[in-house]
Design a protein around this motif. Structure first.
Motif, mmCIF file in Angstrom:
data_model
loop_
_atom_site.group_PDB
_atom_site.id
_atom_site.type_symbol
_atom_site.label_atom_id
_atom_site.label_comp_id
_atom_site.label_asym_id
_atom_site.label_seq_id
_atom_site.Cartn_x
_atom_site.Cartn_y
_atom_site.Cartn_z
ATOM 1 N N ILE A 176 -43.829 -8.710 -62.230
ATOM 2 C CA ILE A 176 -42.850 -9.618 -61.876
ATOM 3 C C ILE A 176 -42.202 -8.433 -61.088
ATOM 4 O O ILE A 176 -42.153 -9.337 -59.724
ATOM 5 C CB ILE A 176 -42.076 -10.120 -62.533
ATOM 6 N N ARG A 177 -41.988 -7.249 -61.091
ATOM 7 C CA ARG A 177 -41.398 -6.523 -60.046
ATOM 8 C C ARG A 177 -42.827 -6.548 -58.628
ATOM 9 O O ARG A 177 -41.627 -6.617 -57.690
ATOM 10 C CB ARG A 177 -41.201 -4.939 -60.779
ATOM 11 N N LEU A 178 -43.156 -6.532 -59.058
ATOM 12 C CA LEU A 178 -44.323 -6.287 -58.036
ATOM 13 C C LEU A 178 -44.099 -7.539 -57.246
ATOM 14 O O LEU A 178 -44.385 -7.264 -55.859
ATOM 15 C CB LEU A 178 -45.870 -5.675 -58.795
ATOM 16 N N GLN A 179 -44.902 -8.582 -57.673
ATOM 17 C CA GLN A 179 -44.433 -10.164 -57.102
ATOM 18 C C GLN A 179 -43.264 -10.036 -56.114
ATOM 19 O O GLN A 179 -43.087 -11.221 -55.088
ATOM 20 C CB GLN A 179 -44.436 -11.178 -57.845
ATOM 21 N N ASN A 180 -41.964 -9.201 -56.743
ATOM 22 C CA ASN A 180 -40.654 -9.241 -55.990
ATOM 23 C C ASN A 180 -40.128 -8.579 -55.265
ATOM 24 O O ASN A 180 -39.589 -9.606 -53.785
ATOM 25 C CB ASN A 180 -39.464 -9.216 -57.038
ATOM 26 N N VAL A 181 -40.580 -7.424 -54.862
ATOM 27 C CA VAL A 181 -40.553 -6.190 -54.256
ATOM 28 C C VAL A 181 -40.731 -6.412 -53.115
ATOM 29 O O VAL A 181 -42.113 -6.915 -52.682
ATOM 30 C CB VAL A 181 -41.115 -4.665 -54.898
ATOM 31 N N ALA A 182 -39.896 -5.823 -51.516
ATOM 32 C CA ALA A 182 -40.178 -6.864 -50.677
ATOM 33 C C ALA A 182 -41.652 -5.746 -49.592
ATOM 34 O O ALA A 182 -42.051 -5.949 -49.302
ATOM 35 C CB ALA A 182 -39.331 -6.499 -49.321
ATOM 36 N N ASP A 183 -41.354 -3.985 -50.308
ATOM 37 C CA ASP A 183 -42.299 -3.698 -50.136
ATOM 38 C C ASP A 183 -43.532 -3.050 -51.586
ATOM 39 O O ASP A 183 -43.475 -2.261 -51.591
ATOM 40 C CB ASP A 183 -42.260 -2.206 -48.744
ATOM 41 N N PRO A 184 -44.368 -3.762 -51.333
ATOM 42 C CA PRO A 184 -44.877 -3.351 -52.776
ATOM 43 C C PRO A 184 -45.809 -2.392 -52.603
ATOM 44 O O PRO A 184 -46.382 -2.395 -51.156
ATOM 45 C CB PRO A 184 -45.420 -4.585 -53.431
ATOM 46 N N ASP A 185 -46.084 -1.641 -53.933
ATOM 47 C CA ASP A 185 -47.645 -0.291 -53.064
ATOM 48 C C ASP A 185 -48.823 -1.353 -52.841
ATOM 49 O O ASP A 185 -48.893 -1.989 -54.075
ATOM 50 C CB ASP A 185 -47.793 0.202 -54.754
ATOM 51 N N GLU A 186 -49.535 -0.513 -51.833
ATOM 52 C CA GLU A 186 -50.923 -1.032 -52.006
ATOM 53 C C GLU A 186 -51.916 -0.838 -52.580
ATOM 54 O O GLU A 186 -52.036 -1.880 -53.171
ATOM 55 C CB GLU A 186 -51.328 -0.730 -50.543
ATOM 56 N N ARG A 187 -51.649 0.304 -53.807
ATOM 57 C CA ARG A 187 -53.047 0.065 -54.499
ATOM 58 C C ARG A 187 -52.719 -1.083 -55.537
ATOM 59 O O ARG A 187 -53.495 -1.601 -56.479
ATOM 60 C CB ARG A 187 -52.539 1.325 -54.958
ATOM 61 N N MET A 188 -51.326 -1.057 -55.778
ATOM 62 C CA MET A 188 -51.054 -2.336 -56.615
ATOM 63 C C MET A 188 -51.434 -3.829 -56.088
ATOM 64 O O MET A 188 -51.142 -4.893 -56.936
ATOM 65 C CB MET A 188 -49.961 -2.188 -57.234
ATOM 66 N N PHE A 189 -51.009 -3.991 -55.098
ATOM 67 C CA PHE A 189 -51.147 -5.340 -54.100
ATOM 68 C C PHE A 189 -52.248 -5.522 -53.245
ATOM 69 O O PHE A 189 -52.747 -4.813 -52.105
ATOM 70 C CB PHE A 189 -50.028 -5.647 -53.792
ATOM 71 N N ARG A 190 -52.857 -6.970 -53.430
ATOM 72 C CA ARG A 190 -54.143 -6.476 -52.766
ATOM 73 C C ARG A 190 -53.638 -8.299 -51.823
ATOM 74 O O ARG A 190 -53.734 -9.033 -52.974
ATOM 75 C CB ARG A 190 -55.348 -6.764 -53.236
ATOM 76 N N ALA A 191 -54.514 -9.107 -50.843
ATOM 77 C CA ALA A 191 -54.822 -10.017 -50.291
ATOM 78 C C ALA A 191 -52.728 -10.938 -50.838
ATOM 79 O O ALA A 191 -53.137 -12.076 -51.469
ATOM 80 C CB ALA A 191 -56.048 -10.813 -51.377
ATOM 81 N N GLY A 192 -52.300 -10.522 -50.097
ATOM 82 C CA GLY A 192 -50.330 -11.136 -50.789
ATOM 83 C C GLY A 192 -50.691 -11.147 -52.323
ATOM 84 O O GLY A 192 -49.670 -11.675 -52.358
ATOM 85 N N GLN A 193 -51.435 -10.761 -53.196
ATOM 86 C CA GLN A 193 -51.205 -10.765 -54.659
ATOM 87 C C GLN A 193 -51.100 -9.619 -55.405
ATOM 88 O O GLN A 193 -51.758 -8.853 -54.500
ATOM 89 C CB GLN A 193 -52.316 -11.197 -55.234
ATOM 90 N N SER A 194 -49.619 -9.744 -56.582
ATOM 91 C CA SER A 194 -50.038 -9.000 -57.601
ATOM 92 C C SER A 194 -51.819 -8.405 -58.410
ATOM 93 O O SER A 194 -51.862 -9.309 -58.772
ATOM 94 C CB SER A 194 -49.189 -8.780 -58.315
ATOM 95 N N ARG A 195 -52.232 -7.303 -58.268
ATOM 96 C CA ARG A 195 -52.806 -7.050 -59.085
ATOM 97 C C ARG A 195 -53.291 -7.103 -60.622
ATOM 98 O O ARG A 195 -53.551 -8.034 -61.415
ATOM 99 C CB ARG A 195 -53.485 -5.269 -58.390
ATOM 100 N N ILE A 196 -52.420 -7.226 -60.670
ATOM 101 C CA ILE A 196 -52.441 -7.051 -62.304
ATOM 102 C C ILE A 196 -51.811 -8.930 -62.253
ATOM 103 O O ILE A 196 -52.332 -9.498 -63.521
ATOM 104 C CB ILE A 196 -50.509 -6.238 -62.784
ATOM 105 N N SER A 197 -51.062 -9.499 -61.844
ATOM 106 C CA SER A 197 -51.162 -11.327 -62.259
ATOM 107 C C SER A 197 -52.423 -11.832 -62.560
ATOM 108 O O SER A 197 -52.591 -12.748 -62.566
ATOM 109 C CB SER A 197 -50.146 -11.541 -60.895
#
Ligand SMILES: [Zn+2]
Length: 580
Positions: A44-65
């Protein structure tokens, strides 16, 4: 460990001693792998932070989600007993809350036995399976880890992003895994002749083991974490240092990696020697540099780093993570609360180390830290360093605050108390607080005692506020063969000032005004140049005048802080030059 479905299970016997003066009726465990599930706090934090860590966030999505069930991570307690009796517990995100059957009295011990089952997540952050460079298993934050309890109470922080705080213990780990896999990480291997894989005595052949699996037995005394990584294609090299630990290197058997990873080995030795000399002796007999993870992360007696890098970057990340052996693993600060003490101090000492072992010969090896800090101040997004590491609004603000501003805490302190006093303080700090959990006041007191200067103002303004430093030269005028200089304090944060005067005949002299609240002066940082100690500058005064015993026409330039180690956010007004 089942290498085919990434599931694992085990039993943990934990002998827990309550060294506090309070009776404990509960304990907490970190179950970190549960962060890698859709809907977790980390997700959820990954989805809400304005500058997510690129390793965890791809194509506009949290990789965990978007993790499927068999790609997620989990770590569950299957049973938990205290001295043989069942106790009740509940899992709340990444934290297991345990109500004890019998309270633990001060000074007494109890044995907690947990059966656990886990699944290694797809590599998203720090640990996981099949990382971007094809390393099969990067196993950090993998086991039920007792939370820390200290004079501040429990530290059962949820795993949202960063970082760690743990208890010291003697680890005795038996790991059963497919026998083709090579394992490296924390701990001394107890059965090298059985395991082989480069651990056996040179020239000997390991015993043949029946069956598919092999059990590796490791012991790691007095550490607060235990990491391992495994891959069937690791090359395993060792370098035994003279009067020092054995260095182990694990990297994928790819032709393009070999040259860099071979050349890394003597550089790791040089860095170990540098830190031994400048901070204090590394107390273990082993250190392992292991390809794995998602960048660079420090663990007890080891590090996980990505390995497909330029040589400079490979040495840089190794040196940084190795430095964490001192600033985090031996001086075990709470990284969530005082990230500037582990990331910042590590950045400081590794910048010095890189400058030496890579022959960088930079005049100011901390230059990039200052650039980063000035950019953060400019952005208006700075938060005090006392902010919990998870609660910075932006990752950018956390990163600069922890690494750059944290490094400047020390480099600038060298300006305040003198470089020799600073370096002597670091050695004392290590000597006094190794195998302990130092807090900010401990570094302040150590430097105060070494330098004889009062530094409360420095610790409070730099780490607990976003006050900035800005001094300037406002007026320079000639008068009866003398020169009057007026300085001004524009920023809120107080600092002592070194002022360099350069004359037209190329001679130089310096003037120094300490802060009144320092209650003393540092030694002359430029022993070859004449220094005049001016009266103290009381902070509340926004301007300060002094006089130079030569006429205005003789002066070429006047400079506040020629070392540029004082983080003055506007350097334009630090220089006055006689351009007539
Ligand atoms: Zn670091």
């Amino acid at each position: 460990m089942d290498v085919n479905n990434y599931k694992y299970g085990g039993t943990q016997n934990l002998v827990y001693t309550n060294n506090s003066p309070e009776t404990l009726d509960r304990v907490y465990y970190h179950m970190y792998f549960n962060a890698f599930q859709p809907g977790s706090e980390m997700d959820i934090r990954l989805q809400n932070v304005a500058d997510p860590d690129e390793r965890m966030f791809r194509a506009g999505q949290s990789r965990i989600s978007v993790l499927k069930e068999d790609e997620q991570g989990y770590l569950n307690a299957m049973s938990l007993k205290q001295d043989g009796k069942d106790v009740s517990y509940s899992l709340e995100g990444t934290v297991l809350e345990v109500s004890l059957d019998q309270p633990i009295a001060p000074g007494s011990s109890t044995e907690l036995t947990m059966e656990f089952e886990g699944q290694v997540p797809v590599q998203i952050r720090r640990s996981g399976r099949n990382n971007s460079e094809g390393v099969a298993l990067s196993m950090s934050q993998w086991y039920p880890k007792i939370a820390a309890y200290d004079f501040e109470g429990w530290h059962a922080d949820p795993y949202i992003a960063r970082e760690f705080h743990g208890e010291w213990g003697d680890f005795d780990v038996k790991l059963t895994i497919d026998k083709d896999y090579v394992v490296g990480g924390s701990g001394y291997l107890q059965n090298p002749e059985e395991v082989g894989h480069g651990y056996q005595k040179p020239g000997t052949e390991p015993k043949k083991v029946k069956g598919k699996n092999l059990t590796w037995h490791f012991k790691a005394p007095m550490v607060h974490d235990f990491m391992w990584a495994a891959d069937p294609d690791y090359i395993h090299d060792t370098l035994q240092m003279e009067n020092g630990p054995a260095l182990h290197f694990f990297y994928k058997d790819k032709p393009e990696l070999k040259e860099n990873w071979k050349n890394l080995q003597p550089k790791t030795r040089d860095a170990m020697e540098f830190f031994n000399k400048n901070i204090g002796p590394y107390p273990y007999d082993q250190y392992s540099v292991v390809q794995g993870g998602d960048g660079g992360m420090e663990y007890a007696m080891s590090t996980l780093i990505t390995g497909e890098r330029s040589f400079g970057s490979l040495v840089g990340v190794t040196v940084h993570e190795l430095a964490h052996s001192w600033f985090q693993h031996l001086l075990a600060t709470n990284e969530s609360k005082h990230a500037w003490m582990d990331e910042g101090f590590t950045s400081f000492i590794s910048s010095l180390c890189m400058n030496e072992i890579m022959d960088q010969n930079k005049e100011n090896p901390f230059e990039n830290s200052y650039k980063g800090y000035y950019a953060l101040v400019q952005s208006g997004k700075e938060q005090p360093q006392t902010t919990h590491a998870d609660r910075f609004d932006l990752n950018f603000a956390y990163g600069i605050s922890a690494y750059s501003k944290g490094s400047i805490f020390l480099s600038q302190l060298g300006y305040v108390v003198g470089q020799d006093k600073l370096m002597a303080s670091l050695r004392k700090f290590y000597d006094k607080f190794k195998f302990k959990h130092p807090v900010p006041n401990d570094i302040k007191r150590t430097v105060e005692m070494e330098s004889g200067l009062e530094l409360d103002w420095y610790l409070t303004d730099w780490t607990q506020t976003t006050n900035t430093i800005d001094y300037g030269i406002s007026v320079v005028s000639g008068q009866e063969g003398k020169t009057q200089v007026t300085l001004e304090r524009i920023g809120l944060m107080p600092m002592p000032l070194d002022i360099l005067v350069v004359y037209k005949d190329d001679s130089r002299e310096t003037f120094y005004t300490a802060l009144r609240m320092m209650r003393g002066e540092k030694d002359n940082p430029y022993p070859d140049i004449k220094r005049t100690i001016l009266p103290d500058w009381p902070w509340a005064f926004s301007s300060y005048e002094f006089s130079i015993d030569r006429s205005l026409e003789d002066i070429q330039a006047i400079v506040i802080d020629p070392s540029q180690l004082m983080a003055d956010i506007d350097r334009n007004n630090n220089i006055w030059s006689n351009d007539e």
